[in-house]
Design a protein around this motif. Sequence first.
Motif, PDB file in Angstrom:
ATOM      1  N   VAL A  98       0.163   2.249  -6.897  1.00 37.11           N
ATOM      2  CA  VAL A  98       0.034   3.689  -6.689  1.00 37.11           C
ATOM      3  C   VAL A  98       1.077   4.352  -7.576  1.00 37.11           C
ATOM      4  CG1 VAL A  98       0.311   5.576  -5.055  1.00 37.11           C
ATOM      5  CG2 VAL A  98      -0.816   3.463  -4.339  1.00 37.11           C
TER       6      VAL A  98
ATOM      7  N   ASN B 239      -4.327   6.079  -8.686  1.00 32.18           N
ATOM      8  CA  ASN B 239      -4.524   4.656  -8.900  1.00 32.18           C
ATOM      9  C   ASN B 239      -5.645   4.484  -9.919  1.00 32.18           C
ATOM     10  OD1 ASN B 239      -6.394   2.147  -7.843  1.00 32.18           O
ATOM     11  ND2 ASN B 239      -4.215   1.643  -7.878  1.00 32.18           N
TER      12      ASN B 239
ATOM     13  N   SER C 267     -10.179   5.637  -5.052  1.00 31.69           N
ATOM     14  CA  SER C 267      -9.197   4.774  -4.398  1.00 31.69           C
ATOM     15  C   SER C 267      -8.902   5.249  -2.980  1.00 31.69           C
ATOM     16  CB  SER C 267      -7.885   4.766  -5.195  1.00 31.69           C
ATOM     17  OG  SER C 267      -8.096   4.280  -6.496  1.00 31.69           O
TER      18      SER C 267
ATOM     19  N   ILE D 144      -6.088   5.599  -0.995  1.00 26.27           N
ATOM     20  CA  ILE D 144      -4.629   5.649  -0.973  1.00 26.27           C
ATOM     21  C   ILE D 144      -4.188   6.287   0.338  1.00 26.27           C
ATOM     22  CG2 ILE D 144      -2.564   6.609  -2.077  1.00 26.27           C
ATOM     23  CD1 ILE D 144      -4.080   6.591  -4.723  1.00 26.27           C
TER      24      ILE D 144
ATOM     25  N   LEU E  12      -2.263   1.413  -1.880  1.00 29.64           N
ATOM     26  CA  LEU E  12      -3.707   1.288  -1.984  1.00 29.64           C
ATOM     27  C   LEU E  12      -4.182   0.436  -0.810  1.00 29.64           C
ATOM     28  CD1 LEU E  12      -6.177   1.823  -3.892  1.00 29.64           C
ATOM     29  CD2 LEU E  12      -5.757  -0.452  -4.820  1.00 29.64           C
TER      30      LEU E  12
END
Length: 325
Positions: free
Chosen positions: A98, A117, A122, A124, A156
Amino acid sequence: MGGYTPISKVYEFDPIIDSMTVAETKHILGGQANLWAEYIPNNSQSEYMIYPRLAAMAEVLWSPKELRDWNDFSSRITTMFERYKELDINYAKSIYLVNPTTEVDLDKKEVYLSLINEFSNSDIRYVLGNQNINENAIKYTKPLGFKETTIVKASLFKNNKPIGKIFLDTIKFHNAVACKVNYISPYDDNYKGAEALGLVNLIRGTKNHHDGQWQAWLKKDMEVIIDLENEKTIKEVTMGSIENQGRNIYFPNTIEVYASTDGVNYTKIAKTEHFFAINPISELKDFKMSFEKTTARFLKISATNIKTTPKGTDAWLFVDEILVN
């Protein structure tokens, strides 16, 4: 020793550029991926630098442009990771990182932290303070705004579990946040950090000196002037640095701080020295300089680079933040 090149950037490579004529493109036979080994200490590190970038380069060069798709490739690369494991290849897992970027509202003195990312869409998630990263972490959907010192952790997630290295940073507010920095000695183009605000954006660098948060000087000293915008009473200046002698990165020999109320006449208010010693590990260090309370609007900070390593190669000086309190 160039800057960090993420795998998504490798996937963007195309040896045929738009400005070429049709006739010129017929002379393009392919591409070449070089790894300059003078900074590579062993085979394991060599593998880490090559894989999985080589897979991205191979697909780009072996596939028609219209069939290349980063989203499709990134969904398949994790299968390749399993093959690397079976072959005992020390591949880089940086695709799971990240990465932070920051924007600063100069009027409000508010910092906005964005988390990104390489994977599309993603998952996150983050927590603030001393909480642990787990399935209850908050899903990241938009930049986070901060007006006070805060600890941020992010990762992540895959299958509702954190994957890869956890991003950890303390957004530490100080008197120089978002102030104008005049670079008397410009930083190297390979390590720009957050550029104009790189030394006063609150985001600290990690032991991965390619993380995008470091500014660096090759065989040159660092010298900057920070405009605090108005006169402030200060008693401490801290400069963050990293040493990784295997990569020719060394702590500064000396750091000096000068104060001024008019930007013309400066008085030295602090100095610290670091004596060279063999250091086999990568190390982060905050050089903290305390002094009697001083009123200043302008601060000049200089740090001397050792310039030449014991091996006779050019030395780097890395700095991530200058904190003024």
